[in-house]
Design a protein around this motif. Structure first.
Motif, PDB file in Angstrom:
ATOM      1  N   ARG A 184       0.839  -1.210   0.000  1.00  0.00           N
ATOM      2  CA  ARG A 184       0.000   0.000   0.000  1.00  0.00           C
ATOM      3  C   ARG A 184       0.870   1.254   0.000  1.00  0.00           C
ATOM      4  O   ARG A 184       0.550   2.246  -0.670  1.00  0.00           O
ATOM      5  CB  ARG A 184      -0.928  -0.013   1.214  1.00  0.00           C
ATOM      6  CG  ARG A 184      -1.996  -1.104   1.160  1.00  0.00           C
ATOM      7  CD  ARG A 184      -3.093  -0.859   2.181  1.00  0.00           C
ATOM      8  NE  ARG A 184      -2.628  -0.894   3.563  1.00  0.00           N
ATOM      9  CZ  ARG A 184      -2.591  -1.980   4.315  1.00  0.00           C
ATOM     10  NH1 ARG A 184      -2.971  -3.156   3.807  1.00  0.00           N
ATOM     11  NH2 ARG A 184      -2.192  -1.921   5.584  1.00  0.00           N
ATOM     12  N   ALA A 185       1.980   1.208   0.749  1.00  0.00           N
ATOM     13  CA  ALA A 185       2.881   2.364   0.763  1.00  0.00           C
ATOM     14  C   ALA A 185       3.516   2.568  -0.612  1.00  0.00           C
ATOM     15  O   ALA A 185       3.609   3.707  -1.098  1.00  0.00           O
ATOM     16  CB  ALA A 185       3.957   2.182   1.830  1.00  0.00           C
ATOM     17  N   ARG A 188       1.451   4.421  -3.029  1.00  0.00           N
ATOM     18  CA  ARG A 188       1.291   5.862  -2.776  1.00  0.00           C
ATOM     19  C   ARG A 188       2.543   6.668  -3.121  1.00  0.00           C
ATOM     20  O   ARG A 188       2.580   7.881  -2.897  1.00  0.00           O
ATOM     21  CB  ARG A 188       0.913   6.081  -1.306  1.00  0.00           C
ATOM     22  CG  ARG A 188      -0.442   5.499  -0.926  1.00  0.00           C
ATOM     23  CD  ARG A 188      -0.762   5.729   0.541  1.00  0.00           C
ATOM     24  NE  ARG A 188      -0.806   7.154   0.869  1.00  0.00           N
ATOM     25  CZ  ARG A 188      -0.948   7.626   2.109  1.00  0.00           C
ATOM     26  NH1 ARG A 188      -1.022   6.787   3.144  1.00  0.00           N
ATOM     27  NH2 ARG A 188      -0.979   8.926   2.326  1.00  0.00           N
ATOM     28  N   GLU A 191       2.486  10.083  -4.707  1.00  0.00           N
ATOM     29  CA  GLU A 191       2.140  11.233  -3.872  1.00  0.00           C
ATOM     30  C   GLU A 191       3.382  11.990  -3.411  1.00  0.00           C
ATOM     31  O   GLU A 191       3.290  13.187  -3.080  1.00  0.00           O
ATOM     32  CB  GLU A 191       1.360  10.778  -2.630  1.00  0.00           C
ATOM     33  CG  GLU A 191       0.034  10.098  -2.909  1.00  0.00           C
ATOM     34  CD  GLU A 191      -0.623   9.608  -1.629  1.00  0.00           C
ATOM     35  OE1 GLU A 191      -0.251  10.106  -0.534  1.00  0.00           O
ATOM     36  OE2 GLU A 191      -1.502   8.724  -1.704  1.00  0.00           O
ATOM     37  N   ARG A 205       9.688  10.538   3.566  1.00  0.00           N
ATOM     38  CA  ARG A 205       8.232  10.524   3.422  1.00  0.00           C
ATOM     39  C   ARG A 205       7.713   9.122   3.123  1.00  0.00           C
ATOM     40  O   ARG A 205       6.588   8.779   3.505  1.00  0.00           O
ATOM     41  CB  ARG A 205       7.806  11.515   2.340  1.00  0.00           C
ATOM     42  CG  ARG A 205       8.106  12.973   2.709  1.00  0.00           C
ATOM     43  CD  ARG A 205       7.491  13.951   1.731  1.00  0.00           C
ATOM     44  NE  ARG A 205       6.032  13.868   1.756  1.00  0.00           N
ATOM     45  CZ  ARG A 205       5.243  14.474   0.862  1.00  0.00           C
ATOM     46  NH1 ARG A 205       5.778  15.177  -0.130  1.00  0.00           N
ATOM     47  NH2 ARG A 205       3.944  14.361   0.949  1.00  0.00           N
ATOM     48  N   MET A 208       7.176   7.464   6.319  1.00  0.00           N
ATOM     49  CA  MET A 208       5.942   7.960   6.911  1.00  0.00           C
ATOM     50  C   MET A 208       4.724   7.259   6.308  1.00  0.00           C
ATOM     51  O   MET A 208       3.774   6.898   7.021  1.00  0.00           O
ATOM     52  CB  MET A 208       5.841   9.475   6.713  1.00  0.00           C
ATOM     53  CG  MET A 208       6.905  10.260   7.461  1.00  0.00           C
ATOM     54  SD  MET A 208       7.030  12.000   6.946  1.00  0.00           S
ATOM     55  CE  MET A 208       5.437  12.609   7.499  1.00  0.00           C
ATOM     56  N   LEU A 209       4.755   7.027   4.986  1.00  0.00           N
ATOM     57  CA  LEU A 209       3.655   6.310   4.339  1.00  0.00           C
ATOM     58  C   LEU A 209       3.535   4.894   4.898  1.00  0.00           C
ATOM     59  O   LEU A 209       2.417   4.397   5.126  1.00  0.00           O
ATOM     60  CB  LEU A 209       3.869   6.248   2.827  1.00  0.00           C
ATOM     61  CG  LEU A 209       3.746   7.549   2.040  1.00  0.00           C
ATOM     62  CD1 LEU A 209       4.026   7.286   0.552  1.00  0.00           C
ATOM     63  CD2 LEU A 209       2.366   8.165   2.212  1.00  0.00           C
ATOM     64  N   CYS A 210       4.664   4.225   5.109  1.00  0.00           N
ATOM     65  CA  CYS A 210       4.634   2.873   5.666  1.00  0.00           C
ATOM     66  C   CYS A 210       3.982   2.863   7.044  1.00  0.00           C
ATOM     67  O   CYS A 210       3.163   1.984   7.364  1.00  0.00           O
ATOM     68  CB  CYS A 210       6.046   2.297   5.759  1.00  0.00           C
ATOM     69  SG  CYS A 210       6.825   1.925   4.158  1.00  0.00           S
ATOM     70  N   LEU A 211       4.334   3.840   7.867  1.00  0.00           N
ATOM     71  CA  LEU A 211       3.735   3.930   9.196  1.00  0.00           C
ATOM     72  C   LEU A 211       2.242   4.238   9.097  1.00  0.00           C
ATOM     73  O   LEU A 211       1.427   3.665   9.839  1.00  0.00           O
ATOM     74  CB  LEU A 211       4.456   4.992  10.027  1.00  0.00           C
ATOM     75  CG  LEU A 211       5.925   4.687  10.355  1.00  0.00           C
ATOM     76  CD1 LEU A 211       6.578   5.888  11.027  1.00  0.00           C
ATOM     77  CD2 LEU A 211       6.046   3.454  11.243  1.00  0.00           C
ATOM     78  N   GLU A 212       1.872   5.137   8.190  1.00  0.00           N
ATOM     79  CA  GLU A 212       0.452   5.448   8.001  1.00  0.00           C
ATOM     80  C   GLU A 212      -0.341   4.220   7.574  1.00  0.00           C
ATOM     81  O   GLU A 212      -1.509   4.056   7.951  1.00  0.00           O
ATOM     82  CB  GLU A 212       0.284   6.551   6.957  1.00  0.00           C
ATOM     83  CG  GLU A 212       0.709   7.932   7.419  1.00  0.00           C
ATOM     84  CD  GLU A 212       0.599   8.966   6.305  1.00  0.00           C
ATOM     85  OE1 GLU A 212       0.036   8.633   5.239  1.00  0.00           O
ATOM     86  OE2 GLU A 212       1.065  10.098   6.509  1.00  0.00           O
ATOM     87  N   GLU A 213       0.295   3.345   6.807  1.00  0.00           N
ATOM     88  CA  GLU A 213      -0.399   2.165   6.293  1.00  0.00           C
ATOM     89  C   GLU A 213      -0.413   1.006   7.284  1.00  0.00           C
ATOM     90  O   GLU A 213      -0.997  -0.038   6.997  1.00  0.00           O
ATOM     91  CB  GLU A 213       0.219   1.720   4.969  1.00  0.00           C
ATOM     92  CG  GLU A 213      -0.006   2.702   3.827  1.00  0.00           C
ATOM     93  CD  GLU A 213      -1.482   2.876   3.481  1.00  0.00           C
ATOM     94  OE1 GLU A 213      -2.290   1.969   3.813  1.00  0.00           O
ATOM     95  OE2 GLU A 213      -1.827   3.921   2.900  1.00  0.00           O
ATOM     96  N   GLY A 214       0.241   1.194   8.451  1.00  0.00           N
ATOM     97  CA  GLY A 214       0.111   0.182   9.490  1.00  0.00           C
ATOM     98  C   GLY A 214       1.377  -0.481   9.954  1.00  0.00           C
ATOM     99  O   GLY A 214       1.332  -1.370  10.822  1.00  0.00           O
TER     100      GLY A 214
END
Length: 390
Positions: A184-185, A188, A191, A205, A208-214
Protein backbone atom coordinates in the motif's frame (compact mmCIF):
# COMPACT_ATOMS: atom_id res chain seq x y z
CA UNK A 1 -4.22 -14.93 26.64
CA UNK A 2 -0.87 -13.13 26.51
CA UNK A 3 -0.34 -9.73 24.85
CA UNK A 4 2.98 -11.06 23.53
CA UNK A 5 2.63 -14.80 23.60
CA UNK A 6 -1.05 -15.19 22.77
CA UNK A 7 -3.04 -14.16 19.73
CA UNK A 8 -5.46 -11.33 20.37
CA UNK A 9 -8.31 -9.93 18.35
CA UNK A 10 -5.87 -7.86 16.31
CA UNK A 11 -4.08 -10.97 15.09
CA UNK A 12 -0.98 -10.05 17.05
CA UNK A 13 0.98 -12.55 19.08
CA UNK A 14 0.54 -16.31 18.99
CA UNK A 15 -1.48 -18.83 20.97
CA UNK A 16 0.52 -20.77 23.53
CA UNK A 17 0.20 -23.86 21.34
CA UNK A 18 2.50 -22.20 18.78
CA UNK A 19 5.35 -22.01 21.28
CA UNK A 20 4.64 -25.47 22.66
CA UNK A 21 4.98 -26.84 19.12
CA UNK A 22 8.24 -24.96 18.53
CA UNK A 23 9.74 -26.28 21.76
CA UNK A 24 8.56 -29.83 21.06
CA UNK A 25 10.17 -29.78 17.61
CA UNK A 26 13.39 -28.36 19.06
CA UNK A 27 13.49 -30.95 21.84
CA UNK A 28 12.94 -33.81 19.40
CA UNK A 29 15.87 -32.58 17.29
CA UNK A 30 17.96 -32.08 20.44
CA UNK A 31 17.37 -35.68 21.47
CA UNK A 32 18.57 -36.92 18.09
CA UNK A 33 21.65 -34.68 18.27
CA UNK A 34 22.49 -35.70 21.84
CA UNK A 35 21.96 -32.21 23.27
CA UNK A 36 20.74 -31.76 26.85
CA UNK A 37 19.91 -28.08 26.31
CA UNK A 38 19.99 -25.24 23.83
CA UNK A 39 21.35 -21.83 24.82
CA UNK A 40 20.27 -18.88 22.68
CA UNK A 41 21.32 -15.25 23.05
CA UNK A 42 20.13 -13.25 20.03
CA UNK A 43 16.84 -11.39 19.57
CA UNK A 44 15.14 -13.59 16.94
CA UNK A 45 16.18 -16.81 18.70
CA UNK A 46 14.89 -15.66 22.10
CA UNK A 47 11.69 -14.38 20.50
CA UNK A 48 11.21 -17.59 18.51
CA UNK A 49 10.74 -19.59 21.71
CA UNK A 50 9.06 -16.93 23.86
CA UNK A 51 7.24 -14.27 21.83
CA UNK A 52 9.33 -11.64 23.65
CA UNK A 53 9.03 -8.63 21.34
CA UNK A 54 10.81 -5.40 22.25
CA UNK A 55 13.04 -2.86 20.55
CA UNK A 56 15.17 -2.70 23.68
CA UNK A 57 17.57 -5.04 21.89
CA UNK A 58 18.87 -1.93 20.10
CA UNK A 59 20.86 -1.33 23.28
CA UNK A 60 23.99 -3.53 23.26
CA UNK A 61 24.68 -3.01 26.98
CA UNK A 62 22.94 -6.05 28.44
CA UNK A 63 23.17 -9.73 27.47
CA UNK A 64 19.99 -11.87 27.39
CA UNK A 65 19.89 -15.65 27.72
CA UNK A 66 17.29 -18.33 27.10
CA UNK A 67 17.76 -22.02 27.87
CA UNK A 68 15.66 -24.67 26.15
CA UNK A 69 16.00 -27.81 28.32
CA UNK A 70 15.55 -31.39 27.13
CA UNK A 71 11.93 -31.25 28.33
CA UNK A 72 9.59 -28.61 29.66
CA UNK A 73 9.39 -24.89 29.03
CA UNK A 74 12.34 -22.62 28.29
CA UNK A 75 14.00 -20.75 31.12
CA UNK A 76 14.75 -17.04 30.77
CA UNK A 77 17.93 -15.68 32.36
CA UNK A 78 17.63 -11.96 31.73
CA UNK A 79 18.33 -8.50 33.15
CA UNK A 80 15.75 -7.43 35.72
CA UNK A 81 14.62 -4.54 33.48
CA UNK A 82 13.04 -7.13 31.16
CA UNK A 83 11.18 -9.22 33.72
CA UNK A 84 7.83 -7.42 33.58
CA UNK A 85 7.61 -7.82 29.82
CA UNK A 86 8.81 -11.44 29.88
CA UNK A 87 6.05 -12.25 32.39
CA UNK A 88 3.53 -11.32 29.67
CA UNK A 89 4.75 -14.26 27.57
CA UNK A 90 4.13 -17.95 28.24
CA UNK A 91 7.45 -18.28 30.11
CA UNK A 92 7.08 -19.12 33.82
CA UNK A 93 10.69 -19.52 34.96
CA UNK A 94 12.31 -16.07 34.76
CA UNK A 95 15.61 -15.55 36.56
CA UNK A 96 17.06 -12.06 36.72
CA UNK A 97 20.03 -10.02 37.82
CA UNK A 98 20.57 -6.28 38.09
CA UNK A 99 22.33 -5.29 34.89
CA UNK A 100 24.73 -4.04 33.81
CA UNK A 101 27.04 -5.63 36.36
CA UNK A 102 30.65 -5.01 35.45
CA UNK A 103 31.93 -7.91 37.58
CA UNK A 104 29.29 -10.58 36.91
CA UNK A 105 26.81 -9.69 34.17
CA UNK A 106 24.58 -12.72 34.50
CA UNK A 107 27.46 -15.19 34.23
CA UNK A 108 27.00 -16.88 37.60
CA UNK A 109 23.22 -17.02 37.26
CA UNK A 110 23.47 -18.54 33.78
CA UNK A 111 26.07 -21.11 34.90
CA UNK A 112 23.97 -22.05 37.94
CA UNK A 113 20.93 -22.59 35.73
CA UNK A 114 22.82 -24.69 33.22
CA UNK A 115 24.22 -26.89 36.01
CA UNK A 116 20.67 -27.32 37.28
CA UNK A 117 19.07 -28.44 34.00
CA UNK A 118 21.99 -30.21 32.30
CA UNK A 119 23.39 -33.40 33.84
CA UNK A 120 27.12 -33.84 34.39
CA UNK A 121 28.68 -34.73 31.05
CA UNK A 122 25.74 -33.27 29.13
CA UNK A 123 26.11 -31.23 25.99
CA UNK A 124 24.77 -27.67 25.57
CA UNK A 125 24.12 -26.50 22.01
CA UNK A 126 24.81 -22.95 20.83
CA UNK A 127 23.79 -21.85 17.30
CA UNK A 128 27.10 -21.78 15.43
CA UNK A 129 26.38 -21.85 11.71
CA UNK A 130 26.21 -19.19 9.02
CA UNK A 131 24.08 -16.15 9.97
CA UNK A 132 24.31 -16.87 13.71
CA UNK A 133 26.15 -14.92 16.35
CA UNK A 134 26.76 -15.03 20.11
CA UNK A 135 25.44 -11.96 21.91
CA UNK A 136 27.64 -11.97 24.99
CA UNK A 137 31.26 -11.04 25.68
CA UNK A 138 33.75 -13.75 24.77
CA UNK A 139 35.33 -13.48 28.23
CA UNK A 140 31.93 -14.21 29.82
CA UNK A 141 31.45 -17.26 27.61
CA UNK A 142 34.81 -18.58 28.78
CA UNK A 143 33.74 -18.02 32.40
CA UNK A 144 30.49 -19.91 31.82
CA UNK A 145 32.39 -22.80 30.22
CA UNK A 146 34.66 -22.95 33.26
CA UNK A 147 31.79 -22.70 35.78
CA UNK A 148 29.56 -25.45 34.33
CA UNK A 149 31.97 -28.20 35.33
CA UNK A 150 31.88 -31.37 33.25
CA UNK A 151 29.22 -30.09 30.88
CA UNK A 152 30.31 -29.16 27.37
CA UNK A 153 29.27 -26.32 25.04
CA UNK A 154 29.06 -27.26 21.36
CA UNK A 155 27.26 -26.25 18.19
CA UNK A 156 23.53 -26.83 17.86
CA UNK A 157 23.75 -29.17 14.84
CA UNK A 158 21.77 -26.67 12.74
CA UNK A 159 18.62 -27.06 14.85
CA UNK A 160 17.73 -23.36 15.03
CA UNK A 161 18.30 -22.88 11.31
CA UNK A 162 16.06 -25.83 10.44
CA UNK A 163 13.30 -24.68 12.79
CA UNK A 164 13.22 -21.04 11.68
CA UNK A 165 13.40 -21.79 7.95
CA UNK A 166 9.95 -23.40 7.89
CA UNK A 167 7.22 -21.03 9.04
CA UNK A 168 3.87 -21.88 10.58
CA UNK A 169 0.66 -20.62 8.99
CA UNK A 170 0.46 -17.98 11.73
CA UNK A 171 3.96 -16.72 10.94
CA UNK A 172 3.21 -16.60 7.21
CA UNK A 173 0.09 -14.55 7.92
CA UNK A 174 2.18 -11.95 9.74
CA UNK A 175 4.68 -11.72 6.89
CA UNK A 176 1.81 -11.37 4.43
CA UNK A 177 0.36 -8.55 6.53
CA UNK A 178 3.74 -6.77 6.47
CA UNK A 179 3.87 -7.25 2.68
CA UNK A 180 0.39 -5.78 2.27
CA UNK A 181 1.40 -2.73 4.32
CA UNK A 182 4.52 -2.19 2.20
CA UNK A 183 2.47 -2.72 -0.97
CA UNK A 184 0.00 0.00 0.00
CA UNK A 185 2.88 2.36 0.76
CA UNK A 186 4.51 1.61 -2.61
CA UNK A 187 1.17 2.35 -4.26
CA UNK A 188 1.29 5.86 -2.78
CA UNK A 189 4.79 6.73 -4.01
CA UNK A 190 3.32 9.00 -6.75
CA UNK A 191 2.14 11.23 -3.87
CA UNK A 192 5.71 11.92 -2.73
CA UNK A 193 8.10 11.38 -5.65
CA UNK A 194 8.49 13.50 -8.78
CA UNK A 195 11.15 15.48 -10.59
CA UNK A 196 12.66 18.10 -8.28
CA UNK A 197 12.06 16.26 -4.99
CA UNK A 198 15.32 15.38 -3.15
CA UNK A 199 15.91 11.66 -2.75
CA UNK A 200 16.37 12.00 1.02
CA UNK A 201 12.90 13.57 1.24
CA UNK A 202 11.44 10.66 -0.72
CA UNK A 203 13.06 8.25 1.75
CA UNK A 204 11.76 10.18 4.73
CA UNK A 205 8.23 10.52 3.42
CA UNK A 206 8.07 6.93 2.23
CA UNK A 207 8.79 5.74 5.76
CA UNK A 208 5.94 7.96 6.91
CA UNK A 209 3.66 6.31 4.34
CA UNK A 210 4.63 2.87 5.67
CA UNK A 211 3.74 3.93 9.20
CA UNK A 212 0.45 5.45 8.00
CA UNK A 213 -0.40 2.17 6.29
CA UNK A 214 0.11 0.18 9.49
CA UNK A 215 3.80 -0.70 9.89
CA UNK A 216 5.01 -0.95 13.47
CA UNK A 217 8.32 0.42 12.29
CA UNK A 218 10.47 0.66 9.16
CA UNK A 219 13.60 -1.25 10.01
CA UNK A 220 15.16 -1.07 6.57
CA UNK A 221 14.98 1.28 3.61
CA UNK A 222 17.50 1.48 0.78
CA UNK A 223 17.46 2.16 -2.92
CA UNK A 224 18.79 4.67 -5.38
CA UNK A 225 18.00 7.11 -8.16
CA UNK A 226 20.29 7.92 -11.07
CA UNK A 227 20.12 8.41 -14.81
CA UNK A 228 19.19 5.13 -16.50
CA UNK A 229 19.49 3.05 -13.32
CA UNK A 230 21.54 3.26 -10.13
CA UNK A 231 25.08 2.46 -9.07
CA UNK A 232 24.26 0.37 -6.01
CA UNK A 233 21.31 -0.50 -3.80
CA UNK A 234 22.61 0.11 -0.26
CA UNK A 235 23.89 3.71 -0.17
CA UNK A 236 22.16 6.27 2.04
CA UNK A 237 19.92 8.82 0.35
CA UNK A 238 21.43 12.15 -0.70
CA UNK A 239 19.90 15.58 -1.14
CA UNK A 240 20.15 15.27 -4.94
CA UNK A 241 16.76 16.07 -6.51
CA UNK A 242 15.08 13.54 -8.76
CA UNK A 243 15.27 14.53 -12.41
CA UNK A 244 13.88 13.36 -15.73
CA UNK A 245 15.69 10.23 -16.91
CA UNK A 246 16.29 8.88 -13.40
CA UNK A 247 15.18 5.44 -12.31
CA UNK A 248 14.02 5.49 -8.69
CA UNK A 249 14.16 2.28 -6.65
CA UNK A 250 12.96 1.84 -3.07
CA UNK A 251 13.66 -1.39 -1.18
CA UNK A 252 12.01 -1.66 2.21
CA UNK A 253 11.70 -4.02 5.14
CA UNK A 254 8.70 -3.01 7.19
CA UNK A 255 7.91 -4.81 10.43
CA UNK A 256 4.49 -5.88 11.64
CA UNK A 257 4.22 -7.79 14.93
CA UNK A 258 7.87 -8.75 14.71
CA UNK A 259 7.86 -10.07 11.12
CA UNK A 260 9.38 -8.49 8.02
CA UNK A 261 8.47 -7.80 4.46
CA UNK A 262 11.35 -7.30 2.03
CA UNK A 263 10.70 -6.28 -1.55
CA UNK A 264 11.37 -3.32 -3.84
CA UNK A 265 9.79 -1.34 -6.64
CA UNK A 266 11.19 0.77 -9.52
CA UNK A 267 9.81 3.90 -11.20
CA UNK A 268 10.96 6.03 -14.12
CA UNK A 269 11.08 9.77 -13.61
CA UNK A 270 9.53 10.85 -16.89
CA UNK A 271 9.67 8.63 -19.98
CA UNK A 272 12.22 5.81 -19.73
CA UNK A 273 14.46 4.82 -22.66
CA UNK A 274 13.76 1.45 -24.34
CA UNK A 275 16.82 -0.20 -22.77
CA UNK A 276 15.58 0.59 -19.26
CA UNK A 277 12.05 -0.59 -20.04
CA UNK A 278 13.38 -3.81 -21.52
CA UNK A 279 15.65 -4.41 -18.52
CA UNK A 280 12.74 -3.98 -16.11
CA UNK A 281 10.62 -6.40 -18.11
CA UNK A 282 13.49 -8.91 -18.08
CA UNK A 283 13.68 -8.69 -14.28
CA UNK A 284 9.99 -9.52 -13.98
CA UNK A 285 10.55 -12.42 -16.37
CA UNK A 286 13.41 -13.66 -14.20
CA UNK A 287 11.48 -13.56 -10.92
CA UNK A 288 8.52 -15.21 -12.66
CA UNK A 289 10.85 -17.97 -13.90
CA UNK A 290 11.97 -18.73 -10.35
CA UNK A 291 8.39 -18.55 -9.09
CA UNK A 292 7.33 -21.08 -11.72
CA UNK A 293 9.80 -23.72 -10.51
CA UNK A 294 9.58 -22.97 -6.77
CA UNK A 295 8.08 -25.97 -5.00
CA UNK A 296 9.00 -28.55 -2.36
CA UNK A 297 11.99 -30.66 -3.42
CA UNK A 298 13.59 -27.94 -5.56
CA UNK A 299 16.82 -26.43 -4.20
CA UNK A 300 17.81 -22.85 -3.51
CA UNK A 301 20.49 -23.22 -6.21
CA UNK A 302 17.84 -24.15 -8.78
CA UNK A 303 15.94 -20.93 -8.09
CA UNK A 304 19.18 -19.02 -8.58
CA UNK A 305 19.74 -20.71 -11.94
CA UNK A 306 16.17 -20.03 -13.08
CA UNK A 307 16.71 -16.29 -12.57
CA UNK A 308 20.32 -16.18 -13.68
CA UNK A 309 19.50 -17.90 -16.97
CA UNK A 310 17.18 -14.98 -17.78
CA UNK A 311 19.39 -12.07 -16.72
CA UNK A 312 22.90 -13.39 -17.42
CA UNK A 313 22.65 -13.00 -21.19
CA UNK A 314 22.15 -9.26 -20.74
CA UNK A 315 24.67 -8.94 -17.92
CA UNK A 316 23.58 -9.90 -14.44
CA UNK A 317 24.76 -8.12 -11.30
CA UNK A 318 27.44 -9.28 -8.88
CA UNK A 319 25.19 -9.03 -5.83
CA UNK A 320 26.35 -12.38 -4.42
CA UNK A 321 22.88 -13.90 -4.37
CA UNK A 322 19.50 -13.54 -6.04
CA UNK A 323 17.30 -13.86 -2.97
CA UNK A 324 17.13 -15.26 0.54
CA UNK A 325 14.89 -16.41 3.37
CA UNK A 326 12.63 -13.96 5.20
CA UNK A 327 10.86 -13.91 8.55
CA UNK A 328 11.70 -12.51 11.98
CA UNK A 329 14.90 -11.18 10.40
CA UNK A 330 15.15 -9.18 7.20
CA UNK A 331 17.40 -11.84 5.72
CA UNK A 332 17.42 -15.46 6.79
CA UNK A 333 18.60 -18.82 5.53
CA UNK A 334 18.77 -19.98 2.75
CA UNK A 335 20.68 -17.88 0.19
CA UNK A 336 19.76 -18.22 -3.47
CA UNK A 337 23.28 -18.88 -4.73
CA UNK A 338 24.77 -21.66 -6.91
CA UNK A 339 26.35 -23.44 -3.94
CA UNK A 340 23.30 -23.47 -1.61
CA UNK A 341 21.57 -26.81 -2.11
CA UNK A 342 19.02 -26.33 0.67
CA UNK A 343 15.92 -28.29 -0.33
CA UNK A 344 12.75 -26.20 -0.30
CA UNK A 345 9.89 -27.23 1.97
CA UNK A 346 6.32 -26.04 2.30
CA UNK A 347 6.27 -23.11 4.71
CA UNK A 348 9.54 -21.52 3.62
CA UNK A 349 9.29 -17.79 2.84
CA UNK A 350 11.77 -16.49 0.28
CA UNK A 351 12.63 -13.37 -1.64
CA UNK A 352 13.33 -13.50 -5.37
CA UNK A 353 15.82 -10.72 -6.20
CA UNK A 354 17.31 -10.74 -9.70
CA UNK A 355 19.49 -7.88 -10.91
CA UNK A 356 20.50 -6.77 -14.38
CA UNK A 357 23.04 -4.36 -15.87
CA UNK A 358 21.96 -1.40 -17.99
CA UNK A 359 25.15 0.10 -19.35
CA UNK A 360 27.21 1.08 -16.31
CA UNK A 361 24.15 1.05 -14.02
CA UNK A 362 21.95 -1.70 -12.62
CA UNK A 363 18.28 -2.43 -11.99
CA UNK A 364 17.12 -4.80 -9.24
CA UNK A 365 13.68 -6.28 -8.63
CA UNK A 366 12.44 -8.20 -5.58
CA UNK A 367 9.31 -10.15 -4.64
CA UNK A 368 8.34 -12.20 -1.58
CA UNK A 369 6.89 -15.72 -1.95
CA UNK A 370 5.92 -18.66 0.25
CA UNK A 371 6.47 -22.27 -0.73
CA UNK A 372 3.25 -24.30 -0.58
CA UNK A 373 2.64 -28.03 -0.88
CA UNK A 374 1.93 -27.63 -4.60
CA UNK A 375 4.18 -24.76 -5.66
CA UNK A 376 4.52 -21.16 -4.53
CA UNK A 377 2.34 -18.15 -3.76
CA UNK A 378 3.19 -14.46 -3.92
CA UNK A 379 3.07 -12.65 -0.58
CA UNK A 380 4.07 -9.29 -2.06
CA UNK A 381 1.64 -7.72 -4.55
CA UNK A 382 3.29 -8.89 -7.78
CA UNK A 383 4.71 -6.14 -10.03
CA UNK A 384 3.90 -5.97 -13.73
CA UNK A 385 6.39 -5.97 -16.59
CA UNK A 386 5.83 -2.31 -17.44
CA UNK A 387 8.04 0.19 -15.60
CA UNK A 388 5.72 2.76 -13.98
CA UNK A 389 6.37 6.43 -14.72
CA UNK A 390 6.27 9.33 -12.27
Amino acid sequence: MFPLGGAGLSGRGFPEAEFEARCAKAQAKMAKAGLAALLVTSEPEVRYFTGYLTRFWESPTRPWFLIVPASGKPIAVIPSIGAALMRQTWIDDIRTWSAPDLRDDGVSLLADTLREVVPEGGQIGLPDGHETHLRMPLADLHRVQTDIGGRRVSGDSGILRALRMVKSDAEIAKIETACAIAGRAFGRVPEIARAGVPLEEVYRRFQMLCLEEGADWVSYLAGGAEQGGYGDVISPATDAPLQAGDVLMLDTGVVWDGYFSDFDRNWAIGPAPPAVKDAHARLIEASDAAFAVAKPGVTAAELFRAMNDVVAADGGTDAGRLGHGLGMSLTEWPSLIPSDHTVLEAGMVLTLEPGIAVGDKILVHEEDIVITTTGARFLSPRAGRELPEL
